[in-house]
Structure formats: structure tokens, C-alpha cells
Design an enzyme around this catalytic site. Structure first.
Site, short mmCIF file in Angstrom:
data_model
loop_
_atom_site.label_atom_id
_atom_site.label_comp_id
_atom_site.label_asym_id
_atom_site.label_seq_id
_atom_site.Cartn_x
_atom_site.Cartn_y
_atom_site.Cartn_z
N ASP A 7 43.39 38.98 40.20
CA ASP A 7 44.68 38.75 39.56
C ASP A 7 44.40 38.61 38.06
O ASP A 7 43.25 38.60 37.63
CB ASP A 7 45.32 37.48 40.13
CG ASP A 7 46.64 37.15 39.48
OD1 ASP A 7 47.48 38.06 39.34
OD2 ASP A 7 46.82 35.99 39.08
N ASP B 17 46.89 36.85 35.06
CA ASP B 17 47.32 35.63 34.38
C ASP B 17 47.05 34.42 35.27
O ASP B 17 47.51 34.35 36.40
CB ASP B 17 48.82 35.70 34.04
CG ASP B 17 49.19 34.77 32.91
OD1 ASP B 17 48.35 33.96 32.49
OD2 ASP B 17 50.33 34.86 32.43
#
Length: 223
Positions: A24, A26
Site C-alpha cells: 500500500d 499512504d
């Protein structure tokens, strides 16, 4: 290191072998949410366009979302830092020629902006919000990520996540998931089904061996 009744980050090192890694973005590679004005739906693992569909459908289009998200790194770049360990880990991945990519609920404009601001390694393989019909927790994004790595169904993938929706997406895709306690509580990460929970990316080491990636997970949560 105490974790308020959930155990301690003191599990002995474990080594596991994978064919590729998917991160992922952020909350996992970049921490861009210190300023409340910068907190987007993506900081919770969901796409902004999906949230806009609920609250303001007139703005739920990629032109608008990309324009808004693309401005954030330019306007708030001074507020962002990499998650501890991210820079070294990404450099190690690049130097080892290991298959890795980013699977994010953010737009291409947002990801490119933060990578440029922080001068981090750019992933050769990227899945962004615009690439899928259904965002996390749907597994579509991580399955597409595996495909973009050039890996098939019988291969093993490690997902690195911080948000419950992303953890659920990784698990629904059939992958192992290591969760970072950077944006959510330990209980939320547990409930989402994470296989391991660590503080940040300093707990993950790797080396490439015979076409596989050996991952060392140290100081994981121990009950």
C-alpha cells in the site's frame, strides 16, 4: 515496548519466502496525514471517488479526483515524511532486482507527486485507484498487482498494509499480509486478519535468493 494490553513487539525473527511484494502507499510508505486538511479517504484505505459517490456524486469523476489529489503533494509536501524504514527497504528491493509494486487507493497523480517530493524509488509496477472498478476491501486491486508483477495464481505474495480495508483486500486475494501500526489500532489490524503486525518498515528485511524474496520479519507483535 508496551502496546497497552495487546502484547509487545518482541517476537523472534521469522524468515519467509515469497515470489513478490505488494505495498500500500499512504500510511505504509508515506506518512502524509499529519495536517488534517490532507487527510483523504485514501488514508483510511478507501478511494476518494468511492467516498464522493456517497456524499457528492457530482464530483465523483476521475478528472476532479486526480486534480484535487495531484495538488496535495505540491501544497503540503513539507508535511510529508516516509514511514520509518521505507527509504532503505525500497532501495534494497531495487538493488536486489526483487519483484515489487505499489497497490494504492490513491490516484496516479497523488502517488507520483509524493514520490517526487520525497525522492523515493519509483515502483515499476503500480496499481492506482483509476485501474480498478472496485476499490479496497475488494481484492481486485491486489490480484491485478500480482498480474502486473508477471506472477501467476500459484505464486506467493506478501502484502504490506496499514489500513483494515487493505488488509481485507490482501487476505481476500489469498495473500499473506503484514500490517503496520501507523494509522490504526492493533485491534483493528487484528480484526481485519493481518498475519503479522509490526510498528513500521524497520521490522522488515529482505534478500533475493534463487529468484525468490526472503523476508525477515522481526519485532512483530507477540501476545
Amino acid at each position: 515496548m508496551s502496546t497497552a494490553g495487546h502484547g509487545t513487539y518482541s517476537a523472534p525473527p521469522q524468515v519467509h519466502s515469497f515470489d513478490g511484494l505488494l505495498f500500500d502507499f499512504d500510511g505504509t510508505i508515506v506518512d502524509s496525514t499529519d495536517d488534517p486538511k490532507v487527510i483523504l479517504a485514501t488514508s483510511h484505505g478507501r478511494r476518494s471517488i468511492d467516498t464522493l459517490k456517497l456524499y457528492d456524486p457530482s464530483k465523483a469523476n476521475w478528472d476532479y479526483v486526480s486534480q484535487i489529489e495531484g495538488r496535495i503533494p505540491k501544497e503540503y509536501g513539507a508535511d510529508a515524511v516516509e514511514i520509518p524504514g521505507a527509504r532503505d527497504l525500497l532501495k534494497t528491493l531495487e538493488d536486489a532486482g526483487a519483484p515489487w509494486g505499489v497497490v494504492t487507493s490513491g490516484t496516479r497523480a497523488l502517488v507520483a507527486g509524493w514520490l517526487d517530493v520525497l525522492k523515493l524509488a519509483h515502483p515499476k509496477f503500480l496499481v492506482v485507484a483509476e485501474d480498478v472498478e472496485q476499490g479496497k476491501p475488494d481484492p481486485q486491486c491486489y490480484l491485478l498487482g500480482r498480474s502486473r508483477l508477471g506472477l501467476g495464481e500459484s505464486t506467493s505474495i506478501l502484502v504490506v498494509e496499514d489500513a483494515p480495508s487493505g488488509i481485507k483486500a490482501g487476505k481476500a486475494a489469498g495473500f499473506k499480509v503484514v500490517a503496520l501500526e501507523t494509522t490504526h489500532t492493533i485491534q483493528q489490524l487484528k480484526d481485519a486478519g493481518a498475519d503479522w503486525i509490526v510498528k513500521d518498515l524497520r521490522s522488515i528485511g529482505l534478500k533475493a535468493v534463487n529468484g525468490k524474496v526472503e523476508i525477515e520479519i522481526k519485532d512483530a507483535l507477540q501476545e
